[in-house]
Design an enzyme around this catalytic site. Sequence first.
Site: not given
Length: 215
Positions: A8-10, A142, A167
Site C-alpha cells: 500500500d502507499m499512504d 479498497k 496500515d
Amino acid sequence: MVKAVIFDMDGVLIDSEPMWQQAELQVFSQLGVTLTAEQTRQTAGMTTEAVTRFWYQQSPWQGLSLAETEAAVIHQVARSIANKGEAKKGVQPLLQYLRERRLPVGLATNSSQYLMDTTLETLAIRHYFAAHCCVEMVAKGKPEPDIYLLAASKLGVAPADCLVFEDSYTGISAAKAAGMTVVAIPAAEDWHHEKFDIADAKIRCLTEFDMRLWH
C-alpha cells in the site's frame, strides 16, 4: 511461498496521513463542514471520492461540486508530499532487499495516479516497482479486492502467493478478500485494536520485518 510483495502507499511507504488530515480539514472547513482530526481518521484508507461523498452526506455544501472538492484535497496533499514527503523508516532497505532477491514488487493504492506518481518521484523509489496500480485503474477501490487482484495479475503471480503490507483496516480487508497474506502496520494509537486481528501478522515498523521467515 511468497512469490511477490505488494505495498500500500499512504501510511506504509510514506507518512502522508497527517497531510491528508490537514488537507481535508482545510478544504472541508472552507465549505462549512466542521471536522476534527479524530473525525478525519474515520475515513482513513477510503478513496478520496468516497471521503468527499461521505462528508457531503453528513453536511451538504454549496459552491464546489464533489469532483472539484475531491480535486482540491488531492492537489493540496500532492503539494505537501512534493515539499516535505519522506519515505518511512525501513522502506528503502526492504525494497532493496526484495530487488536483490528478485522478488517482484507491486504498488496498490486507493490514491489517484497523480498522487501515486508524485509520491514515487518524491521518494525516488519508482524503479523498485514492477506494477503500479492506482484507484483509477479499477471499478471499485479498497475495501473491494479489485486493485490487489490487478496488481497480482500485472506481476504475473497468483493472489495466494502475494504478501501485502497495509496500515488500514480498509486495505487489509481488500487484500484478504483477494486471498493474499497480509502484514499489518497499524498506527501507534490503533496497535491494540481488534480489527487488525484479521491480518496474518502485525508489526510496528518495516524494520521489524524479516523476509526470511516468509520466503
